[in-house]
Scaffold this motif. Structure first.
Motif, PDB file in Angstrom:
ATOM      1  N   UNK A 191       0.793  -1.234   0.000  1.00  0.00           N
ATOM      2  CA  UNK A 191       0.000   0.000   0.000  1.00  0.00           C
ATOM      3  C   UNK A 191       0.821   1.279   0.000  1.00  0.00           C
ATOM      4  N   UNK A 192       2.157   1.178   0.055  1.00  0.00           N
ATOM      5  CA  UNK A 192       2.976   2.395   0.109  1.00  0.00           C
ATOM      6  C   UNK A 192       3.906   2.518  -1.092  1.00  0.00           C
ATOM      7  N   UNK A 193       4.546   1.418  -1.501  1.00  0.00           N
ATOM      8  CA  UNK A 193       5.566   1.520  -2.544  1.00  0.00           C
ATOM      9  C   UNK A 193       5.023   2.152  -3.821  1.00  0.00           C
ATOM     10  N   UNK A 194       3.972   1.597  -4.399  1.00  0.00           N
ATOM     11  CA  UNK A 194       3.462   2.110  -5.676  1.00  0.00           C
ATOM     12  C   UNK A 194       2.913   3.532  -5.579  1.00  0.00           C
ATOM     13  N   UNK A 195       2.055   3.869  -4.598  1.00  0.00           N
ATOM     14  CA  UNK A 195       1.525   5.237  -4.550  1.00  0.00           C
ATOM     15  C   UNK A 195       2.594   6.309  -4.406  1.00  0.00           C
ATOM     16  N   UNK A 196       3.698   5.967  -3.747  1.00  0.00           N
ATOM     17  CA  UNK A 196       4.744   6.966  -3.550  1.00  0.00           C
ATOM     18  C   UNK A 196       5.913   6.773  -4.510  1.00  0.00           C
ATOM     19  N   UNK A 197       5.745   5.896  -5.485  1.00  0.00           N
ATOM     20  CA  UNK A 197       6.755   5.733  -6.520  1.00  0.00           C
ATOM     21  C   UNK A 197       8.057   5.129  -6.058  1.00  0.00           C
ATOM     22  N   UNK A 198       8.070   4.432  -4.923  1.00  0.00           N
ATOM     23  CA  UNK A 198       9.306   3.853  -4.394  1.00  0.00           C
ATOM     24  C   UNK A 198       9.536   2.463  -4.982  1.00  0.00           C
ATOM     25  N   UNK A 199      10.820   2.102  -5.105  1.00  0.00           N
ATOM     26  CA  UNK A 199      11.178   0.779  -5.623  1.00  0.00           C
ATOM     27  C   UNK A 199      11.760  -0.126  -4.554  1.00  0.00           C
ATOM     28  N   UNK A 200      12.194   0.433  -3.437  1.00  0.00           N
ATOM     29  CA  UNK A 200      12.820  -0.368  -2.393  1.00  0.00           C
ATOM     30  C   UNK A 200      12.222  -0.076  -1.032  1.00  0.00           C
ATOM     31  N   UNK A 201      12.204  -1.096  -0.184  1.00  0.00           N
ATOM     32  CA  UNK A 201      11.676  -0.960   1.171  1.00  0.00           C
ATOM     33  C   UNK A 201      12.482  -1.842   2.110  1.00  0.00           C
ATOM     34  N   UNK A 202      12.871  -1.290   3.242  1.00  0.00           N
ATOM     35  CA  UNK A 202      13.498  -2.047   4.322  1.00  0.00           C
ATOM     36  C   UNK A 202      12.791  -1.674   5.616  1.00  0.00           C
ATOM     37  N   UNK A 203      12.314  -2.670   6.347  1.00  0.00           N
ATOM     38  CA  UNK A 203      11.718  -2.456   7.661  1.00  0.00           C
ATOM     39  C   UNK A 203      12.588  -3.186   8.673  1.00  0.00           C
ATOM     40  N   UNK A 204      13.071  -2.451   9.665  1.00  0.00           N
ATOM     41  CA  UNK A 204      13.976  -3.017  10.661  1.00  0.00           C
ATOM     42  C   UNK A 204      13.494  -2.651  12.056  1.00  0.00           C
ATOM     43  N   UNK A 205      13.824  -3.515  13.023  1.00  0.00           N
ATOM     44  CA  UNK A 205      13.522  -3.233  14.422  1.00  0.00           C
ATOM     45  C   UNK A 205      14.826  -2.980  15.160  1.00  0.00           C
ATOM     46  N   UNK A 206      14.740  -2.142  16.185  1.00  0.00           N
ATOM     47  CA  UNK A 206      15.911  -1.764  16.967  1.00  0.00           C
ATOM     48  C   UNK A 206      15.873  -2.514  18.290  1.00  0.00           C
ATOM     49  N   UNK A 207      16.866  -3.405  18.505  1.00  0.00           N
ATOM     50  CA  UNK A 207      16.913  -4.223  19.710  1.00  0.00           C
ATOM     51  C   UNK A 207      18.357  -4.344  20.175  1.00  0.00           C
ATOM     52  N   UNK A 208      18.571  -4.118  21.469  1.00  0.00           N
ATOM     53  CA  UNK A 208      19.888  -4.324  22.089  1.00  0.00           C
ATOM     54  C   UNK A 208      21.004  -3.616  21.336  1.00  0.00           C
ATOM     55  N   UNK A 209      20.729  -2.375  20.919  1.00  0.00           N
ATOM     56  CA  UNK A 209      21.747  -1.588  20.238  1.00  0.00           C
ATOM     57  C   UNK A 209      22.028  -2.003  18.813  1.00  0.00           C
ATOM     58  N   UNK A 210      21.259  -2.919  18.273  1.00  0.00           N
ATOM     59  CA  UNK A 210      21.448  -3.385  16.908  1.00  0.00           C
ATOM     60  C   UNK A 210      20.153  -3.245  16.131  1.00  0.00           C
ATOM     61  N   UNK A 287      11.542   4.862  19.898  1.00  0.00           N
ATOM     62  CA  UNK A 287      11.773   4.387  18.537  1.00  0.00           C
ATOM     63  C   UNK A 287      11.981   2.879  18.568  1.00  0.00           C
ATOM     64  N   UNK A 288      11.108   2.149  17.904  1.00  0.00           N
ATOM     65  CA  UNK A 288      11.193   0.690  17.891  1.00  0.00           C
ATOM     66  C   UNK A 288      11.828   0.166  16.614  1.00  0.00           C
ATOM     67  N   UNK A 289      12.068   1.064  15.650  1.00  0.00           N
ATOM     68  CA  UNK A 289      12.665   0.621  14.400  1.00  0.00           C
ATOM     69  C   UNK A 289      12.696   1.731  13.378  1.00  0.00           C
ATOM     70  N   UNK A 290      13.036   1.359  12.153  1.00  0.00           N
ATOM     71  CA  UNK A 290      13.152   2.313  11.051  1.00  0.00           C
ATOM     72  C   UNK A 290      12.594   1.660   9.788  1.00  0.00           C
ATOM     73  N   UNK A 291      11.876   2.453   9.006  1.00  0.00           N
ATOM     74  CA  UNK A 291      11.425   2.027   7.687  1.00  0.00           C
ATOM     75  C   UNK A 291      12.084   2.934   6.658  1.00  0.00           C
TER      76      UNK A 291
END
Length: 729
Positions: A191-210, A287-291
């Protein structure tokens, strides 16, 4: 739905109108959630009458909403004010008596001007911030589009901004249904990539400094490895996590200017990107992560893009936090359940088994299905399968308790009906909310019978050597916890080489078929899969037998549960290939009920072991038999019978007509007796007693030494009458 609609009227609406009503209700829920409000209302304006009519409400009691069911456009209330002014309006106070601190209203603006208003009742004194305002306008635009096309979507030219608005509301709906972290990633990608014209997506969570990747789209794995490891200063992600503010980099020049130390890692490689949106995923104030959205070309992010992406990242953060908590609980529950289930099934002389446990593809928690194969005395085999009703860690723990209890009771050589009676007491003691189904069966390779009892469980399925598939029709007793013992006991003849198939209802019952239909399908699949030719079982070893059973389990599971991702119940399957004991491996003798019996027993043992080539066991076995028979003469009564069984072990059994329980005594130094059972325990690898209807049996087991007799179980290599195999080659 409109709160003043008569009860039952919804069933009279057309499918298109019902679909629109559900869509509007969804929009109101999302609007309420976006500002943490108490509820929302949607009004439509009639230019002819100048009236605003309430068409949908969510989270607002019908009595309170009735005050705003019809409003004049000139009234001094938030919906009317928003309609007249054409801008977002916020007022303080509890306008409808719901305890709200204020109301915010957004106009619904169609192609030809205003058509209504969306209002949200606020729970706190603060009004919506810029991000929340942007999201409310997006929801209002989506609701407007639904109101303007009641009979179906008319043709319209593609509008990127309209597409973004629609996808935004669809994303919120998808995130509300997301259960796992992978569900969240799929929702964002869809629901996000095509409407905003993006080609790449990374979803990450932040745990124990990593930073740990949850999912990605549009990146090869070797490129992503560049970013694994602990976070360091001077990186875009580090700044986003620290500030909890989004970062938009519109070209390689911008990223080189701000982050020269990481430019090569980002721009070089097999998947270079030229623009990025680093969005913090914030939940519970942290902050639990980054997209990260990325683009293959440089691009400009205008204020509308930035506001909308920021609003979306807040929704994704909340959904990801909820999904991570679910993933953690689900993983722990599955670990608990896996630890409680048998890691491997024993390969016994009388039965080789294979099993499958299938966790539900959908649902929030694990179930309580279990299975087990338990070796009993005289080479008999107990097969058990059960299902604790409900889902969750409590049910998984209850499953573990029941499995342990079954093993303990099985060691006492209880009959199936008696064992289920004790198990029923255990479940009843857990409380009124605990119930379980169970099937406990015992296969006797000497008598070639299968005795079983049911407690609300699907019956066993038997596949005979000639290919006949049969499921006995019996009336099962109620589930454990709801039954009143005694349980019914059933006995079936089981020819050498038969299959015993046990399963839980999750395998044969689903939303598409009832248990009876599923059982019929199971019978069909087994009949087809085991329709083998005249291949003989002679020479078949256990490894080959186990391999064929594993293949049969896969065949059954694939046919009965073709779409595991959408199942809502756990399922368990246990298939055992039974092997009868050859007549030459059983020796049974009657003994007189007097002191001469011990001497005759020793002589019979000596002759039989010599015939089997087990002379090395003769002295020990004679001592065991002498003690057992002597114990009967002194403390029990006849008739006396001796039975010897040869398989991987040597089993010695002495039957008598007494139901008294033998016990090991602690004899003192001056006692002249009382040490017989101590000697039995010392000389045998295992010993015990089991009870029949009018007699009991004291048995012992001894290991057969290497080089003594034929080490291969005779009934595996030299069956009396070779039977065709019912397992495919």
């Amino acid at each position: 739905m409109c709160p003043n609609r008569p009860e039952g009227a919804e069933s009279d609406l057309s499918p298109a109108v019902r679909t629109r009503a559900k869509a509007l209700a969804l929009a109101l829920r999302q609007a309420t959630a976006s500002v943490g409000g108490r509820g929302a209302l949607l009004h439509r304006w009639d230019p002819g009458t100048g009236m605003l009519t309430l068409v949908a409400a969510d989270g607002v009691a019908a009595g309170a909403a009735r005050a705003w069911s019809e409003l004049r456009e000139e009234q001094d209330v938030p919906p009317s004010c928003a309609l007249r002014r054409g801008v977002l309006v916020r007022t303080a106070g509890d306008s409808l008596g719901t305890g709200a601190a204020g109301t915010v209203a957004v106009p619904l603006v169609g192609a030809d001007g205003p058509i209504g208003a969306l209002s949200v009742l606020l729970s706190g004194p603060d009004g919506p911030d810029d991000v929340q305002r942007s999201f409310l306008h997006a929801v209002a635009a989506w609701a407007t589009e639904r109101l303007e096309r009641p009979a179906g979507p008319p043709y319209r030219e593609y509008d990127p901004e309209h597409e973004k608005t629609v996808r935004t509301v669809e994303l919120t709906a998808a995130l509300s249904e997301a259960v796992t972290a992978q569900d969240v990633v799929r929702a964002v990608a869809e629901h996000v990539l095509a409407p905003f014209g993006a080609e790449g997506l990374i979803v990450s969570v932040f745990e124990n400094g990593r930073l740990t990747r949850v999912g990605e789209v549009g990146y090869p794995l070797d490129y992503l490895k560049r970013f694994e490891g602990p976070l360091n200063a001077g990186m875009p992600i580090t700044d986003v996590l620290r500030s909890r503010k989004p970062l938009f980099l519109e070209s390689p020049a911008q990223i080189y200017q701000r982050y020269p130390a990481v430019t090569d890692r980002i721009l070089m490689g097999t998947s270079p990107k030229m623009a990025w949106a680093f969005l913090p995923l914030v939940a519970s104030g942290r902050a639990v992560g980054v997209s990260v959205l990325s683009y293959s070309r440089p691009r400009t992010f205008d204020e509308a893009d930035r506001a909308l992406l920021t609003a979306l990242s807040a929704l994704v953060g909340q959904a990801l936090e909820r999904a991570r908590l679910y993933d953690l609980e689900h993983a722990r529950a599955q670990e608990l359940q896996s630890a409680l289930l048998p890691r491997t099934l024993p390969r016994l002389p009388a039965a080789v088994a294979a099993a499958r446990y299938l966790p539900a593809g959908r649902g929030e928690q694990v179930g309580g299905d279990w299975f087990d194969v338990i070796p009993l005395s005289a080479d008999r085999v107990a097969m058990v399968i059960g299902d604790v009703m409900g889902h969750g860690i409590a049910e998984a723990a209850t499953m573990g308790r029941l499995r342990t209890a079954v093993r303990t009771l099985a060691d006492l050589d209880m009959a199936p009906d008696e064992l289920l009676g004790h198990l029923n007491d255990l479940v009843s003691d857990l409380g009124e909310d605990f119930y379980a189904t169970c099937l406990y069966a015992v296969y006797d390779p000497v008598g070639r019978t299968c005795c079983y009892s049911l407690a609300g469980h699907p019956p066993p399925v038997l596949v005979y050597p000639d290919g006949t598939v049969h499921s006995p029709v019996v009336s099962p007793d109620p589930p454990l916890g709801a039954a009143t013992p005694p349980f019914a006991a059933h006995e079936l003849p089981l020819p050498d080489g038969s299959l015993v198939v046990l399963c839980t209802d999750g395998l044969i019952e689903s939303a598409d078929q009832d248990a009876e239909q599923g059982l019929t399908e199971l019978l069909r699949v087994l009949s087809t899969a085991t329709a083998a030719g005249p291949a003989r079982r002679t020479g078949t070893d256990q490894e080959e037998d186990a391999r064929r059973l594993e293949e049969l389990c896969d065949t059954v599971v694939s046919a009965l549960v073709p779409d595991r991702e959408h199942t809502t119940d756990d399922a368990a399957l246990l298939i055992a290939h039974t092997h009868a004991m050859a007549a030459d491996d059983v020796a049974s003798f009657g003994l007189p009920d007097d002191p001469r019996a011990a001497g005759q027993a020793r002589e019979l043992v000596r002759d039989q072991l010599a015939h089997w080539g087990l002379d090395d066991l003769s002295m020990t076995t004679e001592l065991l038999v002498s003690e057992l028979v002597g114990n009967v003469i002194r403390h029990a009564k006849g008739p006396l019978r001796l039975r010897l069984l040869r398989s991987r072990i040597l089993t010695c059994e002495v039957y008598d007509g007494s139901l008294s329980t033998p016990r090991i005594r602690h004899a003192t130094y001056t006692d002249e007796g009382g040490r017989g059972l101590q000697l039995v325990a010392a000389l045998s690898r295992r010993w015990g007693a089991r009870y029949l209807s009018d007699a009991k049996c004291i048995w012992t087991e001894q290991d057969i030494p290497n080089g003594s007799g034929d080490r291969t179980p005779p009934h595996w290599s030299r069956p009396a009458e070779p039977a065709p195999s019912i397992l495919r080659s």
